[in-house]
Scaffold this motif. Structure first.
Motif, PDB file in Angstrom:
ATOM      1  N   CYS A   1     -25.644  -3.175   0.419  1.00 17.59           N
ATOM      2  CA  CYS A   1     -27.105  -3.127   0.384  1.00 17.59           C
ATOM      3  C   CYS A   1     -27.607  -2.712  -0.989  1.00 17.59           C
ATOM      4  N   LYS A   2     -26.884  -1.803  -1.638  1.00 15.17           N
ATOM      5  CA  LYS A   2     -27.275  -1.372  -2.973  1.00 15.17           C
ATOM      6  C   LYS A   2     -27.288  -2.560  -3.914  1.00 15.17           C
ATOM      7  N   GLU A   3     -26.230  -3.327  -3.831  1.00 13.95           N
ATOM      8  CA  GLU A   3     -26.090  -4.494  -4.698  1.00 13.95           C
ATOM      9  C   GLU A   3     -27.221  -5.482  -4.421  1.00 13.95           C
ATOM     10  N   GLU A   4     -27.505  -5.675  -3.146  1.00  8.00           N
ATOM     11  CA  GLU A   4     -28.568  -6.577  -2.708  1.00  8.00           C
ATOM     12  C   GLU A   4     -29.917  -6.136  -3.293  1.00  8.00           C
ATOM     13  N   ARG A   5     -30.168  -4.827  -3.287  1.00 11.59           N
ATOM     14  CA  ARG A   5     -31.450  -4.303  -3.790  1.00 11.59           C
ATOM     15  C   ARG A   5     -31.571  -4.414  -5.295  1.00 11.59           C
ATOM     16  N   GLU A   6     -30.418  -4.354  -5.975  1.00  3.38           N
ATOM     17  CA  GLU A   6     -30.474  -4.386  -7.435  1.00  3.38           C
ATOM     18  C   GLU A   6     -30.646  -5.791  -8.005  1.00  3.38           C
ATOM     19  N   LYS A   7     -30.332  -6.776  -7.198  1.00  5.18           N
ATOM     20  CA  LYS A   7     -30.491  -8.166  -7.651  1.00  5.18           C
ATOM     21  C   LYS A   7     -31.972  -8.508  -7.690  1.00  5.18           C
ATOM     22  N   PRO A   8     -32.395  -9.293  -8.683  1.00  6.50           N
ATOM     23  CA  PRO A   8     -33.795  -9.720  -8.648  1.00  6.50           C
ATOM     24  C   PRO A   8     -34.021 -10.628  -7.431  1.00  6.50           C
TER      25      PRO A   8
ATOM     26  N   TRP B   1     -37.449   2.695  10.981  1.00  7.47           N
ATOM     27  CA  TRP B   1     -36.127   2.050  10.888  1.00  7.47           C
ATOM     28  C   TRP B   1     -36.074   1.162   9.657  1.00  7.47           C
ATOM     29  N   LYS B   2     -37.221   0.565   9.352  1.00 10.15           N
ATOM     30  CA  LYS B   2     -37.255  -0.308   8.183  1.00 10.15           C
ATOM     31  C   LYS B   2     -36.972   0.493   6.913  1.00 10.15           C
ATOM     32  N   ALA B   3     -37.609   1.661   6.811  1.00  7.06           N
ATOM     33  CA  ALA B   3     -37.387   2.503   5.632  1.00  7.06           C
ATOM     34  C   ALA B   3     -35.923   2.929   5.553  1.00  7.06           C
ATOM     35  N   LEU B   4     -35.328   3.202   6.711  1.00  7.35           N
ATOM     36  CA  LEU B   4     -33.916   3.595   6.733  1.00  7.35           C
ATOM     37  C   LEU B   4     -33.040   2.446   6.256  1.00  7.35           C
ATOM     38  N   ARG B   5     -33.326   1.266   6.791  1.00 10.56           N
ATOM     39  CA  ARG B   5     -32.498   0.127   6.403  1.00 10.56           C
ATOM     40  C   ARG B   5     -32.682  -0.179   4.903  1.00 10.56           C
ATOM     41  N   ASP B   6     -33.932  -0.069   4.427  1.00 12.94           N
ATOM     42  CA  ASP B   6     -34.198  -0.323   3.000  1.00 12.94           C
ATOM     43  C   ASP B   6     -33.482   0.698   2.112  1.00 12.94           C
ATOM     44  N   ALA B   7     -33.180   1.841   2.679  1.00  6.63           N
ATOM     45  CA  ALA B   7     -32.523   2.890   1.887  1.00  6.63           C
ATOM     46  C   ALA B   7     -31.025   2.953   2.184  1.00  6.63           C
ATOM     47  N   CYS B   8     -30.505   1.958   2.886  1.00  4.85           N
ATOM     48  CA  CYS B   8     -29.090   1.982   3.277  1.00  4.85           C
ATOM     49  C   CYS B   8     -28.210   2.217   2.047  1.00  4.85           C
TER      50      CYS B   8
END
Ligand SMILES: [Zn+2]
Length: 104
Positions: free
Chosen positions: A43-50, A31-38
């Motif tokens: 979520c995309k924006e969140e992942r792209e921020k340092p 589930w963690k991998a799924l959420r990390d790949a949301c």
């Protein structure tokens, strides 16, 4: 274009999702991998921020997230409704397949 593989079996197994596909492939994804790949915009924006070194984890980030529901969306996608209420991520079958790690 040929039909994409479809999951025949989808079941929850503790902290992961087990998927058996129409071509015989059996895989699992946490589930963690799924959420990390949301794939949702938020979520995309969140992942792209340092990463913010001063960021304090909110209480709901300290408990492992789990899905509450996984309704089908159209013919080739599933939406995951998470325990924290997040539900804007739509996972296509191709994306789910890509995230699945082969099961022994
Ligand atoms: Zn998301």
């Amino acid at each position: 274009m040929s039909e994409p593989w479809i999951p025949i079996v989808m079941r929850r197994d503790g902290d992961r999702l087990i998927m058996e596909w129409s071509d015989g492939f059996k895989g699992a994804v946490t589930w963690k991998a799924l959420r990390d790949a949301c794939p949702c915009a938020g979520c995309k924006e969140e992942r792209e921020k340092p990463a913010d070194p001063f960021r304090i984890l909110k209480p709901n980030e300290l408990v492992p997230l789990a899905p509450n529901a996984m309704p089908r969306v159209g013919r080739y996608a599933y939406k995951i409704v998470w325990s924290d209420g997040h539900d804007s991520g739509i996972f296509t079958l191709a994306h789910l397949r890509e995230l699945c790690k082969p099961l022994e």
